[in-house]
Design a protein around this motif. Structure first.
Motif, PDB file in Angstrom:
ATOM      1  N   ASP A   1      11.692   3.199   2.013  1.00 59.05           N
ATOM      2  CA  ASP A   1      10.482   2.795   2.717  1.00 59.05           C
ATOM      3  C   ASP A   1      10.816   2.123   4.032  1.00 59.05           C
ATOM      4  O   ASP A   1      10.154   2.328   5.046  1.00 59.05           O
ATOM      5  CB  ASP A   1       9.666   1.816   1.862  1.00 59.05           C
ATOM      6  CG  ASP A   1       8.937   2.522   0.746  1.00 59.05           C
ATOM      7  OD1 ASP A   1       8.920   3.763   0.760  1.00 59.05           O
ATOM      8  OD2 ASP A   1       8.395   1.843  -0.134  1.00 59.05           O
ATOM      9  N   PHE A   2      11.855   1.301   4.002  1.00 56.96           N
ATOM     10  CA  PHE A   2      12.219   0.599   5.236  1.00 56.96           C
ATOM     11  C   PHE A   2      12.653   1.593   6.312  1.00 56.96           C
ATOM     12  O   PHE A   2      12.261   1.486   7.466  1.00 56.96           O
ATOM     13  CB  PHE A   2      13.338  -0.402   4.961  1.00 56.96           C
ATOM     14  CG  PHE A   2      13.838  -1.066   6.220  1.00 56.96           C
ATOM     15  CD1 PHE A   2      13.082  -2.055   6.831  1.00 56.96           C
ATOM     16  CD2 PHE A   2      15.029  -0.682   6.800  1.00 56.96           C
ATOM     17  CE1 PHE A   2      13.505  -2.659   7.989  1.00 56.96           C
ATOM     18  CE2 PHE A   2      15.463  -1.280   7.964  1.00 56.96           C
ATOM     19  CZ  PHE A   2      14.708  -2.277   8.554  1.00 56.96           C
ATOM     20  N   ASN A   3      13.470   2.578   5.914  1.00 56.29           N
ATOM     21  CA  ASN A   3      13.915   3.552   6.900  1.00 56.29           C
ATOM     22  C   ASN A   3      12.746   4.355   7.462  1.00 56.29           C
ATOM     23  O   ASN A   3      12.702   4.664   8.645  1.00 56.29           O
ATOM     24  CB  ASN A   3      14.954   4.492   6.273  1.00 56.29           C
ATOM     25  CG  ASN A   3      16.306   3.819   6.106  1.00 56.29           C
ATOM     26  OD1 ASN A   3      16.609   2.867   6.812  1.00 56.29           O
ATOM     27  ND2 ASN A   3      17.092   4.299   5.166  1.00 56.29           N
ATOM     28  N   VAL A   4      11.801   4.687   6.605  1.00 58.80           N
ATOM     29  CA  VAL A   4      10.634   5.427   7.077  1.00 58.80           C
ATOM     30  C   VAL A   4       9.845   4.597   8.070  1.00 58.80           C
ATOM     31  O   VAL A   4       9.450   5.065   9.129  1.00 58.80           O
ATOM     32  CB  VAL A   4       9.731   5.833   5.883  1.00 58.80           C
ATOM     33  CG1 VAL A   4       8.388   6.347   6.389  1.00 58.80           C
ATOM     34  CG2 VAL A   4      10.424   6.897   5.050  1.00 58.80           C
ATOM     35  N   SER A   5       9.620   3.321   7.701  1.00 53.51           N
ATOM     36  CA  SER A   5       8.733   2.493   8.506  1.00 53.51           C
ATOM     37  C   SER A   5       9.398   1.855   9.699  1.00 53.51           C
ATOM     38  O   SER A   5       8.727   1.468  10.626  1.00 53.51           O
ATOM     39  CB  SER A   5       8.121   1.398   7.629  1.00 53.51           C
ATOM     40  OG  SER A   5       9.136   0.577   7.104  1.00 53.51           O
ATOM     41  N   SER A   6      10.741   1.725   9.695  1.00 54.99           N
ATOM     42  CA  SER A   6      11.386   1.056  10.829  1.00 54.99           C
ATOM     43  C   SER A   6      12.112   2.020  11.752  1.00 54.99           C
ATOM     44  O   SER A   6      11.994   1.923  12.967  1.00 54.99           O
ATOM     45  CB  SER A   6      12.356  -0.016  10.333  1.00 54.99           C
ATOM     46  OG  SER A   6      13.432   0.568   9.621  1.00 54.99           O
ATOM     47  N   THR A   7      12.859   2.984  11.203  1.00 52.16           N
ATOM     48  CA  THR A   7      13.575   3.926  12.056  1.00 52.16           C
ATOM     49  C   THR A   7      12.593   4.761  12.871  1.00 52.16           C
ATOM     50  O   THR A   7      12.761   4.931  14.071  1.00 52.16           O
ATOM     51  CB  THR A   7      14.464   4.845  11.203  1.00 52.16           C
ATOM     52  OG1 THR A   7      15.349   4.036  10.433  1.00 52.16           O
ATOM     53  CG2 THR A   7      15.255   5.793  12.086  1.00 52.16           C
ATOM     54  N   MET A   8      11.551   5.228  12.213  1.00 50.50           N
ATOM     55  CA  MET A   8      10.554   6.056  12.890  1.00 50.50           C
ATOM     56  C   MET A   8       9.798   5.272  13.960  1.00 50.50           C
ATOM     57  O   MET A   8       9.353   5.822  14.955  1.00 50.50           O
ATOM     58  CB  MET A   8       9.560   6.600  11.860  1.00 50.50           C
ATOM     59  CG  MET A   8       8.495   7.514  12.421  1.00 50.50           C
ATOM     60  SD  MET A   8       7.434   8.158  11.132  1.00 50.50           S
ATOM     61  CE  MET A   8       6.620   6.685  10.557  1.00 50.50           C
ATOM     62  N   LEU A   9       9.686   3.950  13.773  1.00 50.43           N
ATOM     63  CA  LEU A   9       8.848   3.147  14.646  1.00 50.43           C
ATOM     64  C   LEU A   9       9.612   2.330  15.678  1.00 50.43           C
ATOM     65  O   LEU A   9       9.007   1.627  16.465  1.00 50.43           O
ATOM     66  CB  LEU A   9       8.017   2.155  13.804  1.00 50.43           C
ATOM     67  CG  LEU A   9       7.191   2.740  12.669  1.00 50.43           C
ATOM     68  CD1 LEU A   9       6.450   1.649  11.951  1.00 50.43           C
ATOM     69  CD2 LEU A   9       6.227   3.764  13.200  1.00 50.43           C
ATOM     70  N   GLN A  10      10.958   2.368  15.669  1.00 49.48           N
ATOM     71  CA  GLN A  10      11.703   1.367  16.427  1.00 49.48           C
ATOM     72  C   GLN A  10      11.343   1.347  17.912  1.00 49.48           C
ATOM     73  O   GLN A  10      11.150   0.289  18.498  1.00 49.48           O
ATOM     74  CB  GLN A  10      13.211   1.614  16.275  1.00 49.48           C
ATOM     75  CG  GLN A  10      14.077   0.496  16.849  1.00 49.48           C
ATOM     76  CD  GLN A  10      13.790  -0.843  16.202  1.00 49.48           C
ATOM     77  OE1 GLN A  10      13.767  -0.939  14.991  1.00 49.48           O
ATOM     78  NE2 GLN A  10      13.548  -1.851  17.000  1.00 49.48           N
TER      79      GLN A  10
ATOM     80  N   ALA B   1       0.817  -1.220   0.000  1.00 46.83           N
ATOM     81  CA  ALA B   1       0.000   0.000   0.000  1.00 46.83           C
ATOM     82  C   ALA B   1       0.849   1.267   0.000  1.00 46.83           C
ATOM     83  O   ALA B   1       0.334   2.357  -0.249  1.00 46.83           O
ATOM     84  CB  ALA B   1      -0.933   0.002   1.213  1.00 46.83           C
ATOM     85  N   ARG B   2       2.156   1.148   0.303  1.00 49.01           N
ATOM     86  CA  ARG B   2       3.096   2.272   0.281  1.00 49.01           C
ATOM     87  C   ARG B   2       2.663   3.384   1.231  1.00 49.01           C
ATOM     88  O   ARG B   2       2.714   4.566   0.910  1.00 49.01           O
ATOM     89  CB  ARG B   2       3.236   2.837  -1.142  1.00 49.01           C
ATOM     90  CG  ARG B   2       3.298   1.822  -2.261  1.00 49.01           C
ATOM     91  CD  ARG B   2       4.490   0.918  -2.150  1.00 49.01           C
ATOM     92  NE  ARG B   2       5.723   1.590  -2.495  1.00 49.01           N
ATOM     93  CZ  ARG B   2       6.918   1.003  -2.483  1.00 49.01           C
ATOM     94  NH1 ARG B   2       7.021  -0.264  -2.119  1.00 49.01           N
ATOM     95  NH2 ARG B   2       8.000   1.670  -2.815  1.00 49.01           N
ATOM     96  N   ASP B   3       2.219   2.984   2.414  1.00 52.29           N
ATOM     97  CA  ASP B   3       1.722   3.973   3.365  1.00 52.29           C
ATOM     98  C   ASP B   3       2.337   3.723   4.730  1.00 52.29           C
ATOM     99  O   ASP B   3       1.791   2.984   5.550  1.00 52.29           O
ATOM    100  CB  ASP B   3       0.196   3.891   3.455  1.00 52.29           C
ATOM    101  CG  ASP B   3      -0.395   5.078   4.202  1.00 52.29           C
ATOM    102  OD1 ASP B   3       0.361   5.761   4.918  1.00 52.29           O
ATOM    103  OD2 ASP B   3      -1.604   5.314   4.077  1.00 52.29           O
ATOM    104  N   PRO B   4       3.505   4.318   5.024  1.00 51.94           N
ATOM    105  CA  PRO B   4       4.138   4.098   6.333  1.00 51.94           C
ATOM    106  C   PRO B   4       3.303   4.607   7.506  1.00 51.94           C
ATOM    107  O   PRO B   4       3.436   4.113   8.617  1.00 51.94           O
ATOM    108  CB  PRO B   4       5.461   4.859   6.218  1.00 51.94           C
ATOM    109  CG  PRO B   4       5.291   5.810   5.093  1.00 51.94           C
ATOM    110  CD  PRO B   4       4.328   5.184   4.144  1.00 51.94           C
ATOM    111  N   GLU B   5       2.427   5.597   7.273  1.00 48.22           N
ATOM    112  CA  GLU B   5       1.596   6.079   8.361  1.00 48.22           C
ATOM    113  C   GLU B   5       0.604   5.011   8.810  1.00 48.22           C
ATOM    114  O   GLU B   5       0.279   4.914  10.003  1.00 48.22           O
ATOM    115  CB  GLU B   5       0.856   7.350   7.934  1.00 48.22           C
ATOM    116  CG  GLU B   5       1.770   8.563   7.803  1.00 48.22           C
ATOM    117  CD  GLU B   5       0.990   9.841   7.561  1.00 48.22           C
ATOM    118  OE1 GLU B   5      -0.252   9.815   7.728  1.00 48.22           O
ATOM    119  OE2 GLU B   5       1.605  10.851   7.217  1.00 48.22           O
ATOM    120  N   ALA B   6       0.105   4.208   7.874  1.00 49.32           N
ATOM    121  CA  ALA B   6      -0.787   3.110   8.252  1.00 49.32           C
ATOM    122  C   ALA B   6      -0.035   2.071   9.064  1.00 49.32           C
ATOM    123  O   ALA B   6      -0.577   1.497  10.020  1.00 49.32           O
ATOM    124  CB  ALA B   6      -1.399   2.476   6.997  1.00 49.32           C
TER     125      ALA B   6
END
Length: 347
Positions: free
Chosen positions: A289-298, A17-22
């Motif tokens: 995408d990985f950095n957006v979804s993993s660094t922000m969420l770690q 879905a290309r949506d890191p906010e979700a």
């Protein structure tokens, strides 16, 4: 990654879905969930609300009609989403998680409409906008609706046809007459749940609550109209009987980790210069995408994964894997792989 049945996991579908906010919202929901105390996510944070209209009082019972008024939040625990000042995006992501089957709504009759009101009995389990037949909550609600139908038959509406076509946005339910402030509430919870003693205890309590409700409503229905009860049982048996899907076997997490190692090692051998980007492309859609979804969420993933363990459990069917902890394991592995080759520990 894919599930054992070959279907894409929720994490993979979120990546598509290309949506890191979700994805951020999914992890935030996991961190907020408390099954034993709240039956899901705190109703003060997020809930579904229903309007209420009195139908009729009869004997010791009061019939109420409830109509869906939508979802509500006060943003507690969801401040990072509120800070973006874009509620439309937040509710769009809630709907996206619903459509993906990552979250579900458990409807309950509560003593009143306050966030901490005690739950009286379950009414329905709703996934992707549809009531799930055979679920504990849905069976309890079916008997409650049938009891309401036999307590107030006739008029210009066939009560049984109304029950048969009952939609998630409208319910006619029976409650004790002395409970004059009852409310129908929707509790959000995660569809994938941890294999823990806490989950097992919650499931046992939920089953006992639903069974007690069913026994009470069945006594009402059979006392008022035994023939109607038999008619409905023959007509829609699945709505009035608890059903449990077959338990999924426990996942072999070490095997999954070995498979991931094999993929990465193969790429290192064939194309060292491209190994990180290619692997992340396959799994997360690219390093950005990985950095957006993993660094922000770690930090959130770490706190969430603490409560999503994988202990042995015997009485609760796991619906779908991988869960948040699976993503946390994968994120940690990918972070380790991003270290320079000369500094990686030898195995």
């Amino acid at each position: 990654m894919r599930r054992d049945d070959g279907q894409p996991s929720i994490v993979e579908r979120l990546r598509e879905a290309r949506d890191p906010e979700a994805l951020q919202l999914l992890v935030d929901f996991y961190a907020q969930q408390d099954l034993t105390e709240r039956d899901g996510i705190d109703r003060l944070t997020l809930r579904r609300r229903f309007s209420r209209k009195s139908v009729v009082a009869t004997g010791m019972h009061q019939l109420w009609q409830f109509t869906d008024e939508g979802q509500w939040t006060n943003w507690r625990g969801l401040e990072r989403h509120h800070a973006r000042k874009d509620p439309d995006t937040f509710w769009r992501n809630v709907r996206r998680l619903e459509d993906l089957g990552a979250i579900e709504w458990a409807y309950h009759l509560a003593e009143d409409d306050q966030p901490d009101a005690a739950l009286v009995y379950p009414v329905a389990l709703v996934r992707s906008g549809k009531v799930v037949p055979g679920a504990l909550e849905s069976v309890s609600g079916a008997w409650a609706t049938l009891a309401a139908a036999v307590l107030h038959p006739g008029d210009d509406v066939d009560r049984f046809d109304e029950f048969d076509g009952q939609a998630p946005e409208a319910f006619t339910l029976v409650a004790p007459r002395h409970m004059g402030e009852v409310a129908l509430v929707g509790v959000l919870r995660m569809r994938n749940r941890a294999w823990t003693t806490n989950t097992s205890r919650w499931r046992r309590i939920a089953q006992e609550r639903a069974q007690q409700a069913v026994e009470g409503f069945r006594r009402i229905a059979e006392a008022e109209s035994p023939a109607s009860v038999q008619h409905m049982l023959a007509r829609e048996p699945g709505r009035f009987t608890f059903s449990r899907p077959a338990d999924d076997p426990p996942l072999d997490w070490e095997e999954r980790r070995r498979r991931l190692d094999a993929v990465i090692d193969a790429r290192e051998a064939s194309s060292p210069s491209a190994q990180l980007d290619d692997t992340l492309n396959d799994i997360f859609g690219g390093i950005a995408d990985f950095n957006v979804s993993s660094t922000m969420l770690q930090s959130d993933i770490n706190s969430s994964s603490d409560q999503v363990s994988h202990g042995e459990q015997h009485d609760f069917p796991v619906v779908e894997k991988p869960s948040a902890s699976d993503f946390a394991d994968l994120a940690a592995e990918m972070r380790r792989r991003q270290k320079p080759a000369g500094r990686r520990a030898q195995r």
